[in-house]
Structure formats: C-alpha cells, structure tokens
Design an enzyme around this catalytic site. Sequence first.
Site, short mmCIF file in Angstrom:
data_model
loop_
_atom_site.label_atom_id
_atom_site.label_comp_id
_atom_site.label_asym_id
_atom_site.label_seq_id
_atom_site.Cartn_x
_atom_site.Cartn_y
_atom_site.Cartn_z
N THR A 126 0.83 -1.21 0.00
CA THR A 126 0.00 0.00 0.00
C THR A 126 0.87 1.26 0.00
O THR A 126 1.99 1.23 0.51
CB THR A 126 -0.90 0.00 1.26
OG1 THR A 126 -1.39 1.32 1.50
CG2 THR A 126 -0.14 -0.42 2.52
N ASP A 127 0.30 2.35 -0.50
CA ASP A 127 1.04 3.62 -0.46
C ASP A 127 1.20 4.12 0.98
O ASP A 127 2.02 5.00 1.25
CB ASP A 127 0.35 4.69 -1.33
CG ASP A 127 -1.07 5.03 -0.91
OD1 ASP A 127 -1.62 4.38 0.00
OD2 ASP A 127 -1.64 5.98 -1.49
N GLU A 128 0.41 3.55 1.91
CA GLU A 128 0.47 4.04 3.29
C GLU A 128 1.82 3.76 3.96
O GLU A 128 2.14 4.38 4.97
CB GLU A 128 -0.68 3.44 4.12
CG GLU A 128 -2.02 3.80 3.52
CD GLU A 128 -3.23 3.56 4.41
OE1 GLU A 128 -3.08 3.57 5.64
OE2 GLU A 128 -4.32 3.37 3.86
N TYR A 151 -1.29 -0.42 11.28
CA TYR A 151 -1.54 -1.08 9.99
C TYR A 151 -0.38 -0.83 9.03
O TYR A 151 0.23 -1.77 8.51
CB TYR A 151 -2.85 -0.57 9.38
CG TYR A 151 -2.98 -0.86 7.89
CD1 TYR A 151 -3.05 -2.17 7.42
CD2 TYR A 151 -3.00 0.18 6.95
CE1 TYR A 151 -3.16 -2.45 6.06
CE2 TYR A 151 -3.11 -0.09 5.59
CZ TYR A 151 -3.18 -1.40 5.14
OH TYR A 151 -3.28 -1.67 3.79
N LYS A 155 2.56 -3.35 7.29
CA LYS A 155 2.74 -3.54 5.84
C LYS A 155 4.17 -3.18 5.44
O LYS A 155 4.77 -3.84 4.58
CB LYS A 155 1.74 -2.68 5.06
CG LYS A 155 0.28 -3.05 5.23
CD LYS A 155 -0.09 -4.41 4.68
CE LYS A 155 -0.10 -4.48 3.16
NZ LYS A 155 -0.59 -5.81 2.68
P1 NAD Z 1 -9.94 -6.82 3.03
O1 NAD Z 1 -9.82 -6.50 4.48
O2 NAD Z 1 -11.22 -6.51 2.32
O3 NAD Z 1 -9.66 -8.37 2.80
C1 NAD Z 1 -8.65 -9.07 3.46
C2 NAD Z 1 -8.89 -10.57 3.27
O4 NAD Z 1 -7.80 -11.27 3.90
C3 NAD Z 1 -10.18 -11.06 3.92
O5 NAD Z 1 -10.86 -11.94 3.04
C4 NAD Z 1 -9.69 -11.81 5.15
O6 NAD Z 1 -10.54 -12.88 5.54
C5 NAD Z 1 -8.34 -12.33 4.68
N1 NAD Z 1 -7.40 -12.58 5.80
C6 NAD Z 1 -7.14 -11.78 6.84
N2 NAD Z 1 -6.26 -12.37 7.67
C7 NAD Z 1 -5.95 -13.57 7.11
C8 NAD Z 1 -5.08 -14.61 7.49
N3 NAD Z 1 -4.35 -14.57 8.61
N4 NAD Z 1 -4.98 -15.70 6.67
C9 NAD Z 1 -5.73 -15.78 5.53
N5 NAD Z 1 -6.58 -14.81 5.16
C10 NAD Z 1 -6.68 -13.72 5.92
O7 NAD Z 1 -8.72 -6.09 2.35
P2 NAD Z 1 -8.59 -5.45 0.89
O8 NAD Z 1 -9.07 -4.05 0.94
O9 NAD Z 1 -9.13 -6.39 -0.12
O10 NAD Z 1 -7.00 -5.38 0.75
C11 NAD Z 1 -6.27 -6.47 0.18
C12 NAD Z 1 -4.79 -6.13 0.21
O11 NAD Z 1 -4.56 -4.92 -0.50
C13 NAD Z 1 -4.24 -5.90 1.61
O12 NAD Z 1 -2.97 -6.51 1.68
C14 NAD Z 1 -4.14 -4.39 1.74
O13 NAD Z 1 -3.10 -4.03 2.60
C15 NAD Z 1 -3.85 -4.00 0.30
N6 NAD Z 1 -4.30 -2.65 -0.12
C16 NAD Z 1 -5.60 -2.26 0.09
C17 NAD Z 1 -6.02 -1.00 -0.37
C18 NAD Z 1 -7.44 -0.55 -0.20
O14 NAD Z 1 -7.75 0.61 -0.53
N7 NAD Z 1 -8.37 -1.38 0.26
C19 NAD Z 1 -5.10 -0.15 -1.00
C20 NAD Z 1 -3.78 -0.60 -1.20
C21 NAD Z 1 -3.40 -1.85 -0.76
P1 TYD Z 2 -10.32 4.63 4.97
O1 TYD Z 2 -11.37 4.22 3.99
O2 TYD Z 2 -10.35 4.03 6.34
O3 TYD Z 2 -8.91 4.40 4.26
P2 TYD Z 2 -7.40 4.80 4.77
O4 TYD Z 2 -7.46 5.29 6.16
O5 TYD Z 2 -6.69 3.50 4.66
O6 TYD Z 2 -6.93 5.82 3.80
O7 TYD Z 2 -10.39 6.21 5.15
C1 TYD Z 2 -10.22 7.08 4.06
C2 TYD Z 2 -10.21 8.50 4.60
O8 TYD Z 2 -11.52 8.79 5.12
C3 TYD Z 2 -9.26 8.69 5.77
O9 TYD Z 2 -8.68 9.99 5.66
C4 TYD Z 2 -10.14 8.62 7.00
C5 TYD Z 2 -11.47 9.15 6.50
N1 TYD Z 2 -12.68 8.57 7.12
C6 TYD Z 2 -13.65 9.43 7.66
O10 TYD Z 2 -13.53 10.67 7.64
N2 TYD Z 2 -14.76 8.86 8.23
C7 TYD Z 2 -14.95 7.50 8.28
O11 TYD Z 2 -15.97 7.04 8.84
C8 TYD Z 2 -13.93 6.65 7.71
C9 TYD Z 2 -14.08 5.15 7.75
C10 TYD Z 2 -12.82 7.24 7.14
#
Ligand code: NAD
Ligand code: TYD
Length: 336
Positions: A126-128, A151, A155
Amino acid sequence: MKKILVTGGAGFIGSNYINYTLTHRDDVEIVNLDKLTYAGNLENLKPVEGKKNYHFVKGDITNKELVDYIFRKFEIKHVINFAAESHVDRSILGSEIFYSTNVIGTNVLLEASRRFEVERFLQISTDEVYGSLGPEGFFTEKTPLDPSSPYSSSKAAADMMVQAFHHTYGMPTLITRCSNNYGQLQFPEKLIPLMIINIMNDKKLPVYGDGLNVRDWIYVYDHNRAVDLVMEKGKPGEVYNIGAEREMKNIEIVKLLLNSLGKTEDLIEYVKDRPGHDRRYAIDASKIKNELGWQPAYEFETAIDETVKWYLDNKPWWENILSGDYKNYYNLQYGN
Ligand code: NAD
Ligand code: TYD
C-alpha cells in the site's frame, strides 16, 4: 495451466481479482486461501463458485503446515499475497493481529515460497507505507518508508522482509504499492461504502477532523489490471507504485456521494479525528506506466457512478453484512 495461490481472496480486492481473472482467462488455476475474518465474505465469489479451475481453502496464512500442504498439493509456483488485516481504525484499537497476519503471515508464505522454489511472489502492499505528505509532492518508489499507523507499519515491515528475501536468496519477488481503492464488494467500514450505505439509510456521515485529509483514489479493476501486468511482466526485486492521479479531500467525496444519491448535507457530522491521521497520500505511478505500459482504464466520474449503482442494486449483499448473516454462507456452501 498457471497455478496461482491467491491469499485473502474473499476480501474486497482479492475477490474482485479472482472474479475478473477467472472470467477472462482459462489458462489459470487459482487456489484461494482465506481465513474468513470479519472482512472475508464468500458471497463475493459467487461468479466463480463451482469452476474447475477455482479452489477455496479456509485457513490462516500463519499456519505453516497448511501453507506447505497447499504448495505441495497444488504444485504452486505463483503467489499473490492479498491477505491482510487492512483497516487503519481497527489497527488503532488493537495491533497484535495486524503484526501476526501482515508480518508473520507474510514470513510463512515467503519461507514456503523459498522451499518450493516459486517463480513469482507478489506482495500486495500500500502507499500508506510511505507515511503522510504535505500539500506538495508525490510518493515514488524511492520515497523512504515512514509508516504512521500500526496497519501501515505492519505492511512496511512485510515489504522489507520481501525485499530481504530477494536480496538474500534471489527470490523472484515483486511488490505493488497502490493508493486507496473503491468499487464493488468493499467492506462497509471503509470511507466510500460506509458513506453510501449510511446515506441510503439516512444515517449520519462521520467525517474525521476537518474533512480535508486527501486520498488518491483508484477503481479496484484498475488496481487488479496492474496486478496482472506486474505478475506477467514485472522485474523480480522491483517495487511498482499504482495510482490513478485522482486526489480528493474526504469532504469532497462525501458531498459527491450525497449529491449522487439526492440527499442533503445535513447528514454530515464532523467527529473526533483519527489519532495519527495521515494528511495526504498521492502516488507517482510513472514507473509502472513507462516500464510496463499500464494506464488506468476508468475515469473517476464513471467508476464512482458505477460503484454507487452497484451498492444500490446489491442491497442484500450489504444487508447480510450489517446483520452478520454473511458469516453463514461458508456453512451453507462447505458445511461446518
Ligand atoms: P480486506 O480486508 O477486504 O480483505 C482481506 C482478506 O484477507 C479477507 O478476506 C480476510 O478474511 C483475509 N485474511 C485476513 N487475515 C488472514 C489470514 N491470517 N490468513 C488468511 N486470510 C486472511 O482487504 P482489501 O481491501 O481487499 O485489501 C487487500 C490487500 O490490498 C491488503 O494486503 C491491503 O493491505 C492491500 N491494499 C488495500 C487498499 C485498499 O484501498 N483497500 C489499497 C492498497 C493496498
Ligand atoms: P479509509 O477508507 O479508512 O482508508 P485509509 O485510512 O486506509 O486511507 O479512510 C479514508 C479516509 O476517510 C481517511 O482519511 C479517513 C477518512 N474517514 C472518515 O472521515 N470517516 C470515516 O468514517 C472513515 C471510515 C474514514
């Protein structure tokens, strides 16, 4: 037939990846290893249920014996590690599971990948991991890691471990660092689906702090198209940023969603800020564009409309999550 172990494939991005890949390609077999935490939902995978080239294993990536068994049984040579605890607010409430899954789990997968001599190991990062930006500048792959939440620090630790396995053992690893995703099947704790569903239910919209934090948004299909490309053409040992040049302030997103659903701004409620809240993320994706020829295919305006429409059309999906019924789906499909 290319056999890919996809971890976390019942979550938001992983399930979109599996559904997309198995409906577009028949030269791929996918084993989905997912623990089905609160974020894992097998209903997400309805489009591929019953396909011969799709296998689901309920289990934890920290379980060495199970991971070894899967590598042996399915002769795994390609790994995409989506599995993670992914929500910043949850990591602030309790960090242990974040380090267990995101760090130890990645280590178990790397060790198995080393023993079974995988040809490709892609860590979905992630970019985070880069931390927070001021009003100017962008994250490049050379930006030092400076994570701020439990988090993002978990990562970042995993990313460093992946790099170490490349440097030490010559493992053919790849890392992608993507910006904030949106789209169908996203668990309604993240900003966009939470706000859409609250708006539909006339519930208050909790905006953290002053609402001026900036995120760089990308449609989940564009992220997954980049994942595919990096798996096919990425250079081992490299990191690729992924982003669609769409920075938005949180409050702008909330107002846009209100407007799109025809509701007024009275629903907005400014609440206490998230501790350690990163101010701004912005991705420079020129490396993946120049070296691998990737471009986002979707305009933000079109894709956000599609996303809102999907949540409107798929009420049972999110109602099952709000009621907790989605957890019964595994038993219905696979028995206890
Ligand atoms: P999500 O939380 O929706 O899904 C995570 C999945 O992993 C779930 O199905 C969960 O059951 C499974 N999981 C959790 N712990 C586990 C374990 N110990 N063993 C096996 N499975 C397990 O997450 P997402 O939003 O789909 O993100 C997927 C990946 O992408 C993550 O690695 C996250 O860091 C990365 N990512 C997410 C975003 C975003 O905006 N959502 C952006 C950049 C990177
Ligand atoms: P989020 O979807 O949790 O993603 P991330 O923190 O990984 O970027 O949040 C996106 C942005 O929205 C973040 O700046 C926090 C803000 N946010 C709110 O203002 N209210 C909310 O209820 C949530 C879940 C997030």
